[in-house]
Design a protein around this motif. Structure first.
Motif, PDB file in Angstrom:
ATOM      1  N   UNK A 108      -2.928  38.856 -77.601  1.00 51.95           N
ATOM      2  CA  UNK A 108      -2.795  39.449 -76.259  1.00 51.95           C
ATOM      3  C   UNK A 108      -2.443  40.929 -76.310  1.00 51.95           C
ATOM      4  N   UNK A 109      -1.534  41.308 -77.227  1.00 58.46           N
ATOM      5  CA  UNK A 109      -1.094  42.706 -77.254  1.00 58.46           C
ATOM      6  C   UNK A 109      -2.183  43.650 -77.758  1.00 58.46           C
ATOM      7  N   UNK A 110      -3.225  43.088 -78.381  1.00 50.71           N
ATOM      8  CA  UNK A 110      -4.312  43.948 -78.872  1.00 50.71           C
ATOM      9  C   UNK A 110      -5.482  44.019 -77.892  1.00 50.71           C
ATOM     10  N   UNK A 111      -5.508  43.095 -76.907  1.00 45.38           N
ATOM     11  CA  UNK A 111      -6.656  43.037 -75.990  1.00 45.38           C
ATOM     12  C   UNK A 111      -6.811  44.369 -75.252  1.00 45.38           C
ATOM     13  N   UNK A 112      -8.016  44.866 -75.219  1.00 48.02           N
ATOM     14  CA  UNK A 112      -8.294  46.122 -74.516  1.00 48.02           C
ATOM     15  C   UNK A 112      -8.190  47.326 -75.419  1.00 48.02           C
ATOM     16  N   UNK A 113      -7.736  47.121 -76.655  1.00 54.14           N
ATOM     17  CA  UNK A 113      -7.552  48.258 -77.566  1.00 54.14           C
ATOM     18  C   UNK A 113      -8.685  48.402 -78.567  1.00 54.14           C
ATOM     19  N   UNK A 114      -9.823  47.722 -78.315  1.00 52.87           N
ATOM     20  CA  UNK A 114     -10.947  47.738 -79.245  1.00 52.87           C
ATOM     21  C   UNK A 114     -10.522  47.299 -80.644  1.00 52.87           C
ATOM     22  N   UNK A 115      -9.835  46.178 -80.700  1.00 53.60           N
ATOM     23  CA  UNK A 115      -9.347  45.665 -81.976  1.00 53.60           C
ATOM     24  C   UNK A 115     -10.503  45.102 -82.797  1.00 53.60           C
ATOM     25  N   UNK A 128     -22.984  33.804 -66.824  1.00 46.10           N
ATOM     26  CA  UNK A 128     -23.808  32.758 -67.453  1.00 46.10           C
ATOM     27  C   UNK A 128     -23.006  31.505 -67.759  1.00 46.10           C
ATOM     28  N   UNK A 129     -21.878  31.317 -67.072  1.00 46.14           N
ATOM     29  CA  UNK A 129     -21.173  30.044 -67.224  1.00 46.14           C
ATOM     30  C   UNK A 129     -20.648  29.623 -65.865  1.00 46.14           C
ATOM     31  N   UNK A 130     -20.258  28.351 -65.764  1.00 47.77           N
ATOM     32  CA  UNK A 130     -19.807  27.858 -64.472  1.00 47.77           C
ATOM     33  C   UNK A 130     -18.441  28.442 -64.130  1.00 47.77           C
ATOM     34  N   UNK A 131     -17.597  28.548 -65.132  1.00 45.93           N
ATOM     35  CA  UNK A 131     -16.291  29.180 -64.931  1.00 45.93           C
ATOM     36  C   UNK A 131     -15.750  29.571 -66.298  1.00 45.93           C
ATOM     37  N   UNK A 132     -14.815  30.515 -66.316  1.00 44.31           N
ATOM     38  CA  UNK A 132     -14.192  30.831 -67.594  1.00 44.31           C
ATOM     39  C   UNK A 132     -12.728  31.190 -67.426  1.00 44.31           C
ATOM     40  N   UNK A 133     -11.994  31.078 -68.518  1.00 50.06           N
ATOM     41  CA  UNK A 133     -10.549  31.308 -68.502  1.00 50.06           C
ATOM     42  C   UNK A 133     -10.156  32.179 -69.688  1.00 50.06           C
ATOM     43  N   UNK A 134      -9.209  33.060 -69.470  1.00 52.87           N
ATOM     44  CA  UNK A 134      -8.502  33.703 -70.574  1.00 52.87           C
ATOM     45  C   UNK A 134      -7.090  33.128 -70.520  1.00 52.87           C
ATOM     46  N   UNK A 135      -6.688  32.421 -71.548  1.00 51.36           N
ATOM     47  CA  UNK A 135      -5.361  31.789 -71.524  1.00 51.36           C
ATOM     48  C   UNK A 135      -4.317  32.831 -71.909  1.00 51.36           C
ATOM     49  N   UNK A 136      -3.360  33.065 -71.003  1.00 54.86           N
ATOM     50  CA  UNK A 136      -2.387  34.117 -71.270  1.00 54.86           C
ATOM     51  C   UNK A 136      -1.044  33.561 -71.713  1.00 54.86           C
ATOM     52  N   UNK A 137      -0.814  32.282 -71.430  1.00 49.38           N
ATOM     53  CA  UNK A 137       0.480  31.690 -71.755  1.00 49.38           C
ATOM     54  C   UNK A 137       0.220  30.274 -72.263  1.00 49.38           C
ATOM     55  N   UNK A 138       0.809  29.937 -73.378  1.00 51.84           N
ATOM     56  CA  UNK A 138       0.568  28.617 -73.972  1.00 51.84           C
ATOM     57  C   UNK A 138       0.950  27.498 -72.997  1.00 51.84           C
ATOM     58  N   UNK A 139       1.872  27.791 -72.075  1.00 54.13           N
ATOM     59  CA  UNK A 139       2.282  26.767 -71.100  1.00 54.13           C
ATOM     60  C   UNK A 139       1.148  26.392 -70.147  1.00 54.13           C
ATOM     61  N   UNK A 140       0.163  27.290 -69.999  1.00 52.11           N
ATOM     62  CA  UNK A 140      -0.966  26.993 -69.104  1.00 52.11           C
ATOM     63  C   UNK A 140      -2.095  26.234 -69.812  1.00 52.11           C
ATOM     64  N   UNK A 141      -2.001  26.142 -71.142  1.00 57.87           N
ATOM     65  CA  UNK A 141      -3.156  25.699 -71.921  1.00 57.87           C
ATOM     66  C   UNK A 141      -3.638  24.293 -71.551  1.00 57.87           C
TER      67      UNK A 141
END
Lengths: 572, 161
Positions: A108-115, A128-141
């Motif tokens: 997460x801390x590297x996202x957006x930094x062109x890692x 091109x998909x029905x829905x998508x998720x970026x999981x930000x917290x393991x509690x939401x997984x």
């Protein structure tokens, strides 16, 4: 096991998959998802198939989903892994099959930094998909996985992407798999409107020249039986789209076969001349409507689809019914039984006679050549394998259309082919997925010499896992379908369509597969029989005539009744 | 081709706006203006989009938007009775000889001057598109230096979203 026990995101992921009944996944490891592969190593409930390219993992998961009716699952790493998966995701989206695609992501801390190996996969896959998720917290997984499976498999099914940052799958929390899904903005309509259903039934009963167009939605909702009952009770001829192959048994009366660009002459004519078109679970793709302005000019259209967007998107509909095909068709059958509604059979006799007349218009066989005819080869494959009730995958192109035309499918989920996106390289990995999901079933992949080369590396995967895919390569030395267009429309300028191929027999041997070359008609049957008995994957290289064309053919943008039946005959 | 004001109720989560904007661009629909802000319940936001299209494309836009999972409700406010308004900030050159004329325009349109320097008046107007356009036309000959419009926001008179 105490409830307070802590699990890593990776462990929660696998436990959640287990809760969803997932037993097989397809994937390819990488830096961002090492923790998940470590968790996979430590368990034995979920079997992982290691492919040779991420695109193949997604297609294999789709082949698995299409042949088993379950949700397919694929696991790929961040960046290039996820980007390689895009074609597979788009393919499943267009054809409406359920997938959950798990992609790795940088921390997460590297996202957006062109890692290193970072790609904004949620952004890239949005359309091109029905829905998508970026999981930000393991509690939401766990909740997100539950939602993803629910979204993928309900309504019009489709792929759902879950992007998993490395720190989230490493983080620990307790595991409680949710029992229910709460999604306020997602409520697919399953039950059709009763008044619309009544109206539709009445129209069909009074119709003098009715026709049913069955699409892939019939298969998805398991409405084959209800459709067959309706068609037979009301005596309505049935045609189908490529995706609807097998939903109405080919051996039933009033079966018209496929319509559209390479559909049957009589199926296209029936649609053009119908007074009522009853379309179920199709989105009226341009390959089945031909020139839109000329489609259903003089007919009333009843359209059943679970996706409201499909209705009146391309074709103006007179009676729209949003709902699940099985539900709607069942309601219509019940209403028909209850009302003992009379059908105007006498008036339809002329229509049936007309269709029989049209059926005499058949493709005029091509001029004889010294080489094998692809049509003959595919017909023989069908005749030789039909007793095994095989699963037939295809790539995309001429061989695909010939397979759709020449195989007679009496069951759904037997023709596995890329319809909407038209993805070359789909068939072979999809066939692997079919093998993984269907023990001991005969699985064919009818391919062209162009498309087989798009994912041929998967021979290694097949050899590893004993997937006995029988690849029948219709080898005509060209990208045949494109060449066919060039011949007819681009003054025989065969620009970049002559394509070379490796020695498929040697290639097969290099991968531990069985390779055979067939050049004479009498060799076709023995080769197929040998393939059926083989203990390994197979490639049969059918060396075919270079310039054979697929007919019937409605040129792009032409109305459906302008059907070409041979090189020089316009068929009209 | 008519202008339509579409009001969209969404779950307030990252990426919702890009889903909406991607849908418009991907399917070839046009966005004339777009406003977005959280509702009283901060878990939700309301997006107001002004778009153009014939009836069938507006129908597709509405249906396609409804298909997005974080979208709760889509209303075409052109059909419902609605109050529509927008805000504009207009910077105008001022000289001694034009000052009275500017103040006149401001007074007659219900706008107000929100910032004053020796050379520039900044005028704010809140109103429907016609009112904003009218003020712009009045000020144009005097000399508009710069302006910004918020785009339309709207609320139906009856239906609660």
């Amino acid at each position: 096991m105490s409830k307070k026990e802590l699990y890593s995101g990776a462990e929660i992921l696998l436990k959640s998959l287990e809760e969803e009944g997932v037993r097989e996944i397809f994937g390819y490891p990488g830096g961002a998802i090492l923790t998940i592969y470590d968790a996979l190593y430590m368990q034995d409930k979920i079997k992982h198939y290691l492919v040779r390219h991420e695109q193949a993992a997604i297609h294999a998961a789709e082949g698995y989903a299409r042949t088993t009716g379950k949700c397919g699952v694929a696991l790929v790493t961040s960046g290039p892994g996820a980007c390689n998966a895009i074609t597979g995701i788009a393919n499943a989206y267009y054809d409406g099959y359920p997938l959950v695609v798990l992609t790795g992501q940088v921390s997460s801390d590297l996202i957006g930094g062109d890692a290193f190996q970072e790609a904004d996969i949620v952004g890239i896959t949005r359309s091109c998909c029905k829905h998508n998720y970026l999981v930000k917290d393991v509690k939401d997984l766990a909740r997100i996985i539950k939602e993803a499976f629910y979204i993928a498999t309900t309504g019009k099914p489709g792929p759902v992407v879950i992007d998993l940052p490395k720190d989230v799958i490493n983080a620990k929390t307790t595991f409680n798999y949710p029992k229910e899904v709460k999604l306020e903005g997602y409520n697919p309509t399953y039950v059709g409107h009763p008044l619309q259903i009544k109206k539709a039934l009445k129209m069909l009963c009074y119709a003098q020249r009715p026709v049913i167009i069955a699409g892939g939605g019939v298969l998805t909702s398991g409405a084959e039986e209800a459709l067959t009952t309706l068609a037979q009770n009301l005596e309505i001829p049935v045609t189908h789209t490529l995706m609807g192959t097998g939903v109405y048994p080919a051996n039933c009366p009033k079966y018209l076969g496929m319509l559209g660009m390479h559909g049957n002459y009589w199926a296209n004519y029936a649609v053009v001349h119908a007074d009522v078109i009853f379309a179920v679970g199709t989105r009226f793709n341009d390959r089945i409507t031909g020139c839109l302005k000329r489609f259903a000019q003089d007919s009333q259209v009843i359209h059943v689809d679970i996706d409201p967007c499909s209705i009146s998107k391309n074709v103006k509909v007179d009676v729209p019914i949003v709902g699940d095909a099985k539900n709607v068709l069942k309601s219509m059958n019940e209403l028909f039984e209850a009302k003992k509604q009379e059908i105007h059979r006498a008036k339809k006799e002329a229509w049936f006679a007309q269709i029989e007349e049209w059926k005499k218009k058949r493709v005029i066989p091509a001029v004889n050549s010294d080489k094998l005819s692809a049509v003959k080869v595919i017909e023989t494959i069908y005749e030789t394998t039909k007793e095994y009730d095989p699963i037939v995958c295809t790539e995309v192109g001429q061989h695909q259309m010939w397979t759709a035309q020449l195989f007679q499918f009496n069951k759904p989920r037997r023709l596995i082919t890329s319809g909407g996106l038209g993805t070359m390289g789909f068939g072979f990995p999809a066939a692997m997925g079919a093998c993984a999901g269907n023990n001991n079933k005969v699985v064919l992949n009818i391919a062209g010499d162009g498309s087989i080369q798009m994912n041929i590396q998967e021979l290694a995967t097949c050899a590893d896992y004993g997937f006995k895919v029988i690849n029948c390569v219709i080898n005509n030395g060209y990208l045949g379908m494109v060449r066919q267009w060039q011949e007819k429309i681009y003054n025989k300028h065969y620009s970049q369509t002559k394509i070379s191929a490796p020695d498929f027999v040697k290639l097969a041997e290099a991968y531990g597969a069985l390779g055979m070359r067939v050049e004479k008609e009498e060799e076709i049957v023995p080769a197929i029989k040998r393939a059926l008995e083989a203990k390994t994957p197979v490639i049969i290289d059918f060396v075919c005539e270079n310039f054979e064309m697929v007919y019937p053919w409605v040129l792009a943008g032409k109305p459906l009744n302008e059907v070409l039946l041979s090189n020089d005959n316009d068929g009209m | 081709m008519n202008n339509h004001t579409i009001s969209i109720s969404v779950t307030n989560e990252p990426g919702v706006l890009s889903r909406i904007v991607d849908l418009f661009s991907g399917r070839g629909f046009n966005i004339e203006s777009l406003t977005v802000a959280p509702t009283m319940d901060r878990a939700f936001s309301r997006v107001t989009i002004v778009t153009q299209g014939d009836d069938s494309s507006i129908e597709q836009i509405t249906k396609q938007l409804n298909r997005l999972i974080p979208i709760l409700k889509v209303t075409d406010l052109t059909i419902a009775e609605a109050i529509e308004t927008e805000v504009a900030l207009i910077k105008v050159h001022t000289k001694d000889e034009t000052r009275a004329q500017i103040l006149n325009c401001v007074a007659s349109t219900g706008a107000k001057v929100v910032d004053v320097t020796d050379k520039i008046y900044t005028i704010q107007i809140v109103g429907d598109t016609k009112q904003v356009n009218a003020l712009m036309e009045l000020l144009r000959p005097i000399g508009i230096k710069e302006f910004v419009r918020s785009g339309k926001t709207a609320l139906s008179k009856n239906v609660s979203l």
